[in-house]
Enzyme design. Structure first.
Site, PDB file in Angstrom:
ATOM      1  CB  ALA A   1      -2.312   7.402  -2.933  1.00 33.48           C
TER       2      ALA A   1
ATOM      3  CB  SER B   1      -1.065  -0.162   1.213  1.00 38.33           C
ATOM      4  OG  SER B   1      -2.020   0.929   1.002  1.00 38.33           O
ATOM      5  CG  ASN B   2      -0.174   4.592  -1.139  1.00 36.50           C
ATOM      6  OD1 ASN B   2      -1.005   5.703  -0.444  1.00 36.50           O
ATOM      7  ND2 ASN B   2      -0.795   4.189  -2.192  1.00 36.50           N
ATOM      8  N   GLY B   3       1.460   5.490   2.031  1.00 36.33           N
ATOM      9  CA  GLY B   3       0.896   6.331   3.271  1.00 36.33           C
ATOM     10  C   GLY B   3      -0.009   7.430   3.012  1.00 36.33           C
ATOM     11  CB  SER B   4      -2.807   7.710   0.590  1.00 35.05           C
ATOM     12  OG  SER B   4      -3.926   8.601   0.448  1.00 35.05           O
TER      13      SER B   4
END
Ligand code: CTP
Length: 214
Positions: free
Chosen positions: A95, A28-31
């Site tokens: 994101a 995943s990502n830090g959005s």
């Protein structure tokens, strides 16, 4: 009797998506979802109907919006393609996780005592799908660019059939503040705002109101 105009109904995507390696681990990502949720709030304040499709974030959906929780990119795509036809436009701030493992392992992947390679493939592009089914609807994308920002953002706008693209840079991910440039399909910059995401959201919606409300 004067005819009352219908409120704009907008679809907003927000937050990250997740792609699972096994039943426990994911990419995943830090959005944080802050930009999308702030836009949803600003659109509601402007009197619009808001359909918010969001990946997992720690924020509460703004009261008054129609909220759809999703986790994976495929779920976001399905929800958006189902909900977009009843909307006049979309603002895609999500994101989205661009890659997913070729195979999701059932249960828990065991340690093997050495390096492992995971083969990944691209996920579907939610915004491009909406851009290509838009007909008379308007489409606003976001572009997160580290290099050649304007050139890459414009290419993205064209590839995904957007009317406008909001250029920002990777420092925006997870942050309270942002600095954005709004670019139209001719390549012209038509807006530029910096500051708290809540303020940028209000400025963006106020700009859109002037362009999409009949
Ligand atoms: N987007 C999407 N589905 C994807 C990837 C991106 O809907 N699978 C949307 C984002 O919500 C954003 C826009 O497309 O509105 C651009 O996202 P960005 O991450 O900047 O670009 P990518 O298309 O992922 O391309 P790259 O990572 O190569 O820059």
């Amino acid at each position: 009797m004067p005819k009352l105009s219908q409120p704009v109904r907008v679809l907003i995507t927000a937050g990250p998506t997740r792609e699972y390696l096994d039943d426990i681990r994911y990419l995943s990502n830090g959005s944080s979802g802050r930009m999308g949720y702030a836009i949803a709030q600003a659109a509601l304040q402007a009197g619009w109907e808001v359909v918010l499709v969001s990946g997992p974030v720690e924020l509460s959906a703004p009261p008054g919006c129609e909220f759809h929780q999703v986790i994976t990119t495929a779920q976001m795509k399905d929800a958006c393609e189902r909900l977009f036809p009843a909307c006049q436009g979309v603002i895609a701030t999500a994101a989205v996780c661009d890659y997913k493992p070729v195979q999701r392992i059932t249960g828990k992947m065991k340690k093997v005592g050495g390096p492992v390679s995971i083969q990944m493939i691209e996920t579907d592009d939610v915004l491009a799908g909406l851009g290509h089914m838009k007909e008379t609807r308007w489409v606003m994308g976001f572009a997160l660019e580290a290099q050649n920002p304007r050139e890459n953002a414009l290419q993205k706008l064209r590839r995904k059939n957007c009317d406008w693209i909001v250029l920002n840079n990777p420092t925006a991910i997870g942050a309270e503040e942002n600095s954005v440039e709004l670019i139209e399909s001719s390549g012209q910059t038509v807006g530029q705002w910096s500051g708290p995401k809540t303020l940028i959201a209000q400025q963006l919606i106020s700009w859109l109101k002037g362009h999409v409300e009949s």
